[in-house]
Design a protein around this motif. Structure first.
Motif, PDB file in Angstrom:
ATOM      1  N   THR A 177      35.735  32.608  51.010  1.00  0.00           N
ATOM      2  CA  THR A 177      36.987  31.540  50.886  1.00  0.00           C
ATOM      3  C   THR A 177      36.153  29.947  51.204  1.00  0.00           C
ATOM      4  O   THR A 177      35.930  29.563  52.418  1.00  0.00           O
ATOM      5  CB  THR A 177      38.104  31.885  51.902  1.00  0.00           C
ATOM      6  N   GLN A 199      37.891  28.808  45.598  1.00  0.00           N
ATOM      7  CA  GLN A 199      37.143  30.449  45.042  1.00  0.00           C
ATOM      8  C   GLN A 199      37.696  31.464  46.543  1.00  0.00           C
ATOM      9  O   GLN A 199      37.407  30.896  47.686  1.00  0.00           O
ATOM     10  CB  GLN A 199      35.710  30.869  44.730  1.00  0.00           C
ATOM     11  N   THR A 200      38.411  32.608  46.326  1.00  0.00           N
ATOM     12  CA  THR A 200      38.476  33.700  47.593  1.00  0.00           C
ATOM     13  C   THR A 200      38.246  34.682  46.666  1.00  0.00           C
ATOM     14  O   THR A 200      38.861  35.096  45.838  1.00  0.00           O
ATOM     15  CB  THR A 200      40.184  33.484  48.284  1.00  0.00           C
ATOM     16  N   VAL A 201      36.844  35.652  47.695  1.00  0.00           N
ATOM     17  CA  VAL A 201      36.543  36.878  47.013  1.00  0.00           C
ATOM     18  C   VAL A 201      37.155  38.167  47.961  1.00  0.00           C
ATOM     19  O   VAL A 201      36.309  37.000  48.911  1.00  0.00           O
ATOM     20  CB  VAL A 201      34.615  36.688  46.813  1.00  0.00           C
ATOM     21  N   ASN A 204      35.320  41.765  48.208  1.00  0.00           N
ATOM     22  CA  ASN A 204      35.079  43.366  47.400  1.00  0.00           C
ATOM     23  C   ASN A 204      34.401  44.292  48.172  1.00  0.00           C
ATOM     24  O   ASN A 204      33.942  43.396  49.361  1.00  0.00           O
ATOM     25  CB  ASN A 204      33.276  42.774  46.694  1.00  0.00           C
ATOM     26  N   PHE A 248      37.759  45.692  44.201  1.00  0.00           N
ATOM     27  CA  PHE A 248      37.398  43.923  44.192  1.00  0.00           C
ATOM     28  C   PHE A 248      38.809  42.355  44.104  1.00  0.00           C
ATOM     29  O   PHE A 248      39.749  43.531  43.278  1.00  0.00           O
ATOM     30  CB  PHE A 248      36.228  43.215  43.293  1.00  0.00           C
ATOM     31  N   ARG A 263      39.559  39.040  43.467  1.00  0.00           N
ATOM     32  CA  ARG A 263      39.152  37.427  43.087  1.00  0.00           C
ATOM     33  C   ARG A 263      39.771  36.154  42.484  1.00  0.00           C
ATOM     34  O   ARG A 263      41.190  36.357  41.577  1.00  0.00           O
ATOM     35  CB  ARG A 263      38.104  37.108  42.090  1.00  0.00           C
ATOM     36  N   ARG A 270      39.888  32.305  41.416  1.00  0.00           N
ATOM     37  CA  ARG A 270      39.026  30.847  41.243  1.00  0.00           C
ATOM     38  C   ARG A 270      39.496  29.909  40.676  1.00  0.00           C
ATOM     39  O   ARG A 270      40.298  29.885  39.538  1.00  0.00           O
ATOM     40  CB  ARG A 270      38.000  30.961  40.905  1.00  0.00           C
ATOM     41  N   TYR A 315      41.585  41.330  39.662  1.00  0.00           N
ATOM     42  CA  TYR A 315      41.163  42.483  41.040  1.00  0.00           C
ATOM     43  C   TYR A 315      41.464  43.645  40.203  1.00  0.00           C
ATOM     44  O   TYR A 315      41.653  43.300  38.660  1.00  0.00           O
ATOM     45  CB  TYR A 315      42.868  42.727  41.786  1.00  0.00           C
TER      46      TYR A 315
END
Length: 863
Positions: free
Chosen positions: A464, A468-470, A472, A492, A494, A496, A511
């Motif tokens: 994070t 972006q925040t990811v 997975n 996942f 995401r 961004r 997602y």
């Protein structure tokens, strides 16, 4: 004269005195030892051949003296008597308090100290000068064997209080003598250069400082002479002999000259090939394995290789301890040789147990499911070796060794034992930091191919930052079924926002999830199937690049004012007055005022034509084949992987994608290996989708691609957005009257100018070509080469696009003339946190807008 006589009688009396003293024997009533410091009285009594109650004479005393001296504990001793008491007075040898080594570099101090301790010279031990002197001579001989003929070893014994000494050993290693000339005398069939090519020892060359092949060594010369003999025997010279070898040294002991005198003899041909003993298998099957044929020139290597082939073939039938020997019988008169292969198969062996050693982390079950040699079945050399290769390909182990041992008390049973040395099989990372433009960055990721030693692959990541925040997670079980069908899934999410880092004015929320299966179709091949779903939403801002969201911008006049007119007025004289929408002009062609040139307004961007929210279902099929000897840092074999991805008809986006990757390893010499690698990609849209989605484009540059260029920067660049404002202006008509017109005027604010002047960002393309050639070599000065690999490389590749936009720079259709090329050196080291990779490369051919990067570093990816 009188003084000489007196001296003579004095000495004679002294020599005769002990005999006079001990002339009368007596019975020992007690034994007393005096002068002991560190040596125990028990050690003295154990060595003394006299006991209380013994009747002794002068000869017994002499024997006792010799026995005590033989222990090595004493440098002087005296045996006397007080009445019937035997008195032993000793002076112990000093103890070694400290050993100091200086000057040694070629031989490590710990190795020297270990060798000295094995010979009784260590701190706390009794000092023996003879041992020290002998050890010094032996050390000098070791240096001579390394070619250091000027080496010398000086010893000093420094006496300390309390009967202790310090040993000071000073080594002058000198310089290693270099080989100046290797002369072979008596060769007529082959030149000196041909014969010397197989030698490990060579004369000084420009790479000798690295290879040290010009440093004389007796062991290396012995090996070279054996190779010389094999060279002739492999070419039919059965009577070849080495008559003599001379090694001479220059007066300064810095140069070595080697002369080898040989006798070649005559060439022998094969007159007959026979089989003897008990072949077990049909003779015609054995004869198919024969490399030695009647009429050909005799070759020792073909004879021994044939023996190995027959031995392995019998081993595959369970005759694990079979022996096959090729016996040549020469006829000197006819210059022919008869070759007989004597076969002793022994008894057929069966495997009692398959055992594993060294797998402290990986469970036995993970190793056992890779076995192709089963317990209770007949032992097969091929299946035992195949099981070993399968363990190596897992990538969990540095090294795998296998031994087959007879079961004690039986003649037909064996145990197969695999010994493995584990290595890291994943990557672990965490990030806490602050970056300008990104803000606070928090992240954690784990990718483990051998999760908790179960052989399952697990990966999860959380990252994070301001842009972006990811999240997975993926999981794969390679043995979902016992016969090797794999199953896995991934999910996942995401978010961004690329506008936050000034990339482009758009953001995405996505997602999805996927389910995959793999099925083995052979020992080295698999097919796979993946079903996936994804949801993606794109939000664009005013600065989204042209290819994503279209904005009116003149085409082909980047160095001019947008329309080639003053005040940046668009269509000032060519369009009728009135209100209008810029979207109506997309793709239209207009003249430029004051010029005969034409310009075309750009067409729609991807979002304009296809929308900004997508739900997609995809189906991916794959085929993979691998004969690599190791899962990580392979050095032999090849691998290929082909995948074809299609979005299912009816999805919001319709496109397909093909990717091929392959690599091939071929040994060049004993230490050098050639690696060839390629990656090809092709993608396009079909159905109602107008073009390949920009987020599915291929990218190139960096590790695993074309080193020497920044990661993902090769190929087409995006077209920056052009911003216009709708304004009302007053114009003067030809008749002198004035009127108002609504026109779009370019926004010249500082922010917009900076955005417009910024270098366009990489955008990728729908075609990818990458290729690489590497020469893998052992890393100098590194003993354990199993976890490290270094290579010289040449990389080539680029990303192309078959439908470049008219304003895109660095965008080309597929053309070999636009391939980027680089060369350099790369190193990969397997650490506990994953592969640690370095590369230093120089761009040899580049395009105008490519970004070079000479030094590159990565933790978690191999080069």
């Amino acid at each position: 004269m009188h003084s000489m006589k007196r001296l003579f009688w004095a000495v004679s009396f002294g020599l005769l005195l002990p005999a006079i003293v001990w002339a009368q024997s007596f019975v020992v009533s007690d034994i007393r030892v005096e002068g002991l410091q560190r040596v125990s009285a028990g050690s003295v009594f154990a060595a003394l051949p006299v006991r209380v109650g013994d009747q002794i004479e002068a000869l017994d005393i002499q024997n006792a003296t010799r026995a005590l001296f033989r222990t090595g504990y004493f440098q002087d001793l005296e045996i006397g008597r007080e009445g019937t008491v035997l008195v032993v007075t000793v002076r112990e040898r000093p103890a070694i308090s400290k050993i100091e080594l200086t000057g040694n570099k070629a031989i490590k101090s710990e190795d020297l100290l270990k060798g000295m301790a094995e010979n009784g010279l260590a701190e706390g031990q009794i000092f023996k000068r003879a041992t020290l002197e002998g050890l010094a001579l032996e050390l000098e001989r070791q240096y001579v064997a390394q070619g250091r003929y000027g080496a010398s070893v000086a010893t000093e014994v420094k006496e300390l209080p309390r009967n202790q000494v310090e040993l000071i050993i000073t080594v002058d290693e000198g310089k290693v003598a270099a080989i100046k000339h290797i002369n072979i005398v008596g060769n007529e069939a082959f030149s000196d250069d041909e014969l010397r090519d197989s030698f490990e020892l060579q004369t000084t060359g420009w790479l000798s400082w690295l290879r040290s092949d010009d440093k004389y060594s007796r062991e290396k010369l012995t090996g070279d002479l054996e190779r010389l003999e094999s060279y002739y025997l492999d070419r039919g010279y059965l009577q070849f002999s080495i008559d003599s070898t001379q090694v001479s040294l220059s007066p300064d002991k810095r140069s070595v000259f080697i002369t080898v005198n040989i006798n070649e003899g005559e060439v022998f041909s094969v007159s007959e090939v026979e089989l003897a003993g008990d072949p077990v298998l049909p003779e015609e099957e054995i004869r198919r394995l024969l490399l030695v044929r009647q009429g050909q020139t005799f070759s020792q290597v073909l004879m021994t290789t044939t023996s190995d082939y027959i031995t392995k073939r019998l081993g595959n039938e369970g005759y694990t301890f079979a022996e096959v020997n090729g016996i040549p019988e020469s006829d000197d008169a006819e210059k022919t040789v008869k070759v007989t292969f004597f076969i002793d198969p022994g008894k057929r062996a069966y495997v009692r147990r398959v055992e594993f050693r060294g797998n402290t982390r990986t469970s036995d079950e993970v190793l056992r499911r890779e076995m192709r040699q089963m317990e209770g079945a007949s032992a097969s050399s091929a299946r035992i070796e195949q099981s070993k290769v399968r363990l190596e390909r897992l990538g969990y182990f540095k090294e795998v060794q296998v031994e087959t041992e007879e079961v004690p008390g039986t003649s037909d049973q064996v145990d197969v034992e695999y010994t493995v040395e584990e290595q890291p099989s994943g990557t672990v990372g965490a990030t806490v930091g602050y970056a300008q433009g990104s803000g606070l960055v928090l992240g954690a990721n784990v990718q483990e191919n051998n999760w908790l030693g179960t052989g399952k692959a697990v990966a999860f990541a959380v990252n994070t930052s301001r842009w972006q925040t990811v999240y997975n997670f993926s999981y794969t079980d390679p043995y979902f079924t016992p016969d090797g069908v794999s199953r896995g899934f991934n999910v996942f999410y995401r978010e961004r926002n690329f506008d936050e880092i000034n990339v482009s004015s758009y953001s995405t929320d996505s997602y999805g999830a996927g389910l995959n299966f793999g099925y083995p179709i052979s020992e080295v091949s698999r097919v796979g199937l993946n079903i996936g779903y994804s949801h993606l939403e794109v939000q664009t801002g005013p600065f989204a690049v042209q290819e994503i969201s279209g904005t009116p911008k003149p085409i082909g006049f980047s160095d001019l004012n947008p329309l080639g007119v003053v005040d940046n007025y668009i269509l000032q004289s060519e369009l009728e007055s009135g209100d209008f929408e810029l979207g109506d002009w997309m793709g239209q062609v207009f003249p430029v005022e004051g010029s005969e040139e034409l310009f075309q307004m750009p067409g729609e961007g991807f979002i304009d034509a296809n929308g900004d929210s997508f739900d997609n279902f995809s189906l991916t099929g794959s085929w993979a084949r691998s004969t690599l000897n190791r899962g990580i840092l392979a050095t032999r074999g090849s691998s290929q992987h082909v995948s074809a991805e299609f979005t299912l008809p009816g999805a919001d986006l319709e496109y397909y994608k093909f990717i091929y990757t392959g690599q091939y390893f071929r040994p060049l010499t004993k230490k050098l290996t050639l690696r060839l690698r390629t990656r090809l990609g092709w993608a396009d849209a079909y159905g109602d989708t107008t073009e390949l989605p920009f987020f599915e484009n291929f990218f190139a540059g960096g590790f695993g691609s074309v080193r020497g260029f920044e990661r993902n920067t090769l190929g087409p660049r995006s077209t920056p957005a052009q911003i216009y404002d709708l304004q009302t202006i007053t114009v003067t008509n030809p008749d002198g009257t004035t009127s108002t017109r609504n026109v779009y005027v370019s926004d010249d604010t500082e922010f917009t100018s900076a955005a417009r002047d910024r270098r366009p960002d990489p955008f990728g393309g729908n075609a990818l070509i990458e290729a690489s050639a590497e020469v893998i070599f052992p890393m100098p000065f590194v003993k354990d080469q199993r976890s490290i690999q270094s290579a010289f490389f040449i990389d080539a590749g680029n990303v192309f696009d078959t439908s470049c936009g008219s304003q895109q720079i660095n965008c080309f259709d597929i053309d070999a003339d636009y391939l980027n090329v680089s060369a350099g050196i790369g190193v990969t080291w397997i650490t506990g946190f994953g592969p640690l990779t370095f590369s230093l490369a120089k761009a040899l051919r580049e395009n105008e807008f490519d970004d070079r990067e000479a030094f590159q570093f990565s933790l978690g990816n191999s080069f």
